[in-house]
Design a protein around this motif. Structure first.
Motif, mmCIF file in Angstrom:
data_model
loop_
_atom_site.group_PDB
_atom_site.id
_atom_site.type_symbol
_atom_site.label_atom_id
_atom_site.label_comp_id
_atom_site.label_asym_id
_atom_site.label_seq_id
_atom_site.Cartn_x
_atom_site.Cartn_y
_atom_site.Cartn_z
ATOM 1 N N LEU A 20 0.818 -1.208 0.000
ATOM 2 C CA LEU A 20 0.000 0.000 0.000
ATOM 3 C C LEU A 20 0.858 1.266 0.000
ATOM 4 C CD1 LEU A 20 -2.971 0.871 0.062
ATOM 5 C CD2 LEU A 20 -2.831 0.907 2.563
ATOM 6 N N ALA A 21 2.032 1.199 0.585
ATOM 7 C CA ALA A 21 2.908 2.380 0.628
ATOM 8 C C ALA A 21 3.336 2.825 -0.762
ATOM 9 C CB ALA A 21 4.137 2.086 1.489
ATOM 10 N N ALA A 90 -10.435 -10.987 -0.392
ATOM 11 C CA ALA A 90 -9.117 -10.514 0.034
ATOM 12 C C ALA A 90 -8.499 -9.608 -1.034
ATOM 13 C CB ALA A 90 -8.202 -11.702 0.314
ATOM 14 N N SER A 91 -8.617 -9.995 -2.303
ATOM 15 C CA SER A 91 -8.099 -9.163 -3.385
ATOM 16 C C SER A 91 -8.873 -7.851 -3.465
ATOM 17 C CB SER A 91 -8.202 -9.919 -4.715
ATOM 18 O OG SER A 91 -7.414 -11.088 -4.702
ATOM 19 N N ARG A 92 -10.188 -7.950 -3.301
ATOM 20 C CA ARG A 92 -11.018 -6.739 -3.334
ATOM 21 C C ARG A 92 -10.607 -5.771 -2.224
ATOM 22 N NH1 ARG A 92 -17.666 -6.448 -2.623
ATOM 23 N NH2 ARG A 92 -17.704 -4.341 -1.728
ATOM 24 N N ALA A 97 -8.366 -0.583 -0.547
ATOM 25 C CA ALA A 97 -7.398 0.182 0.241
ATOM 26 C C ALA A 97 -6.510 1.033 -0.659
ATOM 27 C CB ALA A 97 -6.547 -0.771 1.088
ATOM 28 N N ARG A 98 -6.123 0.506 -1.802
ATOM 29 C CA ARG A 98 -5.302 1.275 -2.739
ATOM 30 C C ARG A 98 -6.068 2.478 -3.272
ATOM 31 N NH1 ARG A 98 -2.776 -2.672 -7.140
ATOM 32 N NH2 ARG A 98 -1.713 -0.726 -7.702
ATOM 33 N N ALA A 99 -7.339 2.267 -3.606
ATOM 34 C CA ALA A 99 -8.166 3.372 -4.103
ATOM 35 C C ALA A 99 -8.334 4.447 -3.032
ATOM 36 C CB ALA A 99 -9.523 2.847 -4.551
#
Length: 409
Positions: A20-21, A90-92, A97-99
């Motif tokens: 995520l970073a 889990a992928s969703r 989180a990225r969005a």
């Protein structure tokens, strides 16, 4: 049952692994579904960015395509809705989180199968990468996507290529012999690591330098070598699936990679291929190169009889560099330089014309060809300028580095 196994795999091992970073440092881009590519290969460079745009990311995984396209559309102020769909919660969660980290609000998230799209309506564009080859009957997936496509819309697809994955299916078969019922995903990964360590130097996977997903992470290893449903395609196989679904290929990516002329210098051999269509030439190039581990294509409906791929046909075309603005691309280019590129172990160098650097310095994504011509030293006339530009455009577009749009888009 197969869908359950695929879902369970990606619940335990979401793939590809994403940090995520990274969202604060870079935007992960690729093909298909780069907005400039969609405009060039699906809409002839004339996509109207003021109009609403609906896109489906079918089997969105950990979100690379969804995040890239959502960011591009947001940056271009396009009124867009992106529908993300995947079996894995889990992928969703990773994609959501990225969005959120990017402040993107143009994505709607759903958990489900691309085989069940009836309630979602039609889309201007559909992305489906790394998914169709994991279906028990891939044609069901091709057909489902085709039904969800607007009449003038397009698909960006990625499926595995057969020739570049030499050795993968040998190891998959060995692991099926070794794995016991009831073993966990972690147990299977441990077993796979042991087998990989024991592979002799003569093993076809060890001798294949093109495949390395199993070296990057446990999720990559599981996806490559322990997948419950996996097949690869030759070009003729893929063309057959696409055409059976009522679609046609607009372009392979990278276009020049699927042209035998990239590899052959013997004019006599090339003459024997004259008159062959796109699919025939692509199939020949695939066998000739022998290193294609995946196929990326843009498709449109067969009843879409428009020329959907943009071409440098007049002074109003606007060249767009895909990865970097033209001035940045050309800044360190000496006069008379060649364009160099590498494709999975094959290196190419293609000559550029004398005006290449001056032309590229002016390709900042806003100037038309005529404006570039007029800004060149001495403002050459169109008939002197156009062959020079074409000699720049052919290799750069062939390697998917230069795309086109038109002033109205």
């Amino acid at each position: 049952m197969c869908a359950d196994k695929v879902r369970d795999q990606y619940e335990e091992f979401p793939y590809p692994t994403r940090d995520l970073a990274d969202e604060r440092r870079r935007l992960i881009t690729g093909s298909p579904s780069h907005l400039a590519e969609i405009n060039h290969y699906v809409f002839g460079g004339r996509l109207d960015f003021t109009q609403p745009f609906r896109a489906l990311i079918a089997g969105g995984g950990t979100g690379d395509a969804a995040i890239m396209l959502a960011q591009h559309l947001s940056d271009a102020d396009v009124p867009a809705e992106i529908v993300y769909l995947d079996l894995s919660t889990a992928s969703r969660a990773i994609t959501e989180a990225r969005a959120k980290a990017r402040g993107l609000s143009n994505i709607s998230f759903y958990t489900g199968s691309l085989l069940e799209l009836g309630d979602f309506g039609e889309f201007d564009y559909i992305d489906c990468c790394g998914v169709l080859h994991h279906l028990p009957v891939p044609q069901d997936g091709f057909a489902s996507l085709a039904r969800a496509l607007k009449p003038k819309g397009g698909l960006g697809l990625m499926v595995y290529g057969e020739f570049g994955r030499t050795g993968v299916y040998d190891v998959q078969a060995m692991l099926r012999d070794l794995v016991r019922d009831g073993e966990s995903g972690t147990d299977k990964v441990t077993l796979a690591h042991k087998l990989l360590t024991a592979l002799p130097p003569s093993n076809r996977l060890r001798r294949n330098p093109l495949v390395g997903d199993h070296l990057s992470s446990d999720a990559g290893l599981y996806d490559l070598l322990l997948h419950s449903q996996d097949r690869a395609y030759t070009v003729p196989d893929l063309v057959d699936e696409i055409e059976t679904a009522g679609l046609r290929i607009a372009s392979f990516i990278e276009p020049l990679r699927y042209d035998p002329a990239l590899y052959l210098r013997d004019k006599g051999l090339l003459q024997r291929l004259e008159g062959q269509g796109l699919a025939q030439r692509a199939g020949f190039a695939e066998r000739l190169a022998g290193n294609m581990k995946k196929h990326i294509v843009y498709c449109v409906r067969q009843d879409n009889d428009e020329e959907t791929v943009a071409g440098p046909v007049g002074p109003s075309a606007i060249p767009v560099l895909r990865d970097a603005p033209g001035p940045e691309f050309a800044r360190n280019m000496p006069p008379g330089a060649a364009f160099s590129a590498s494709l999975d172990g094959l290196d190419f160098s293609m000559p550029l014309p004398p005006l290449a650097r001056d032309i590229l310095l002016l390709c900042e994504g806003r100037r038309t060809l005529d404006e570039i011509r007029k800004a060149l030293p001495g403002a050459p006339d169109w008939f002197r300028f156009k062959p020079q530009f074409d000699a720049v455009y052919k290799p750069l577009n062939g390697f998917n580095k230069m795309l086109l749009r038109f002033a109205s888009a």
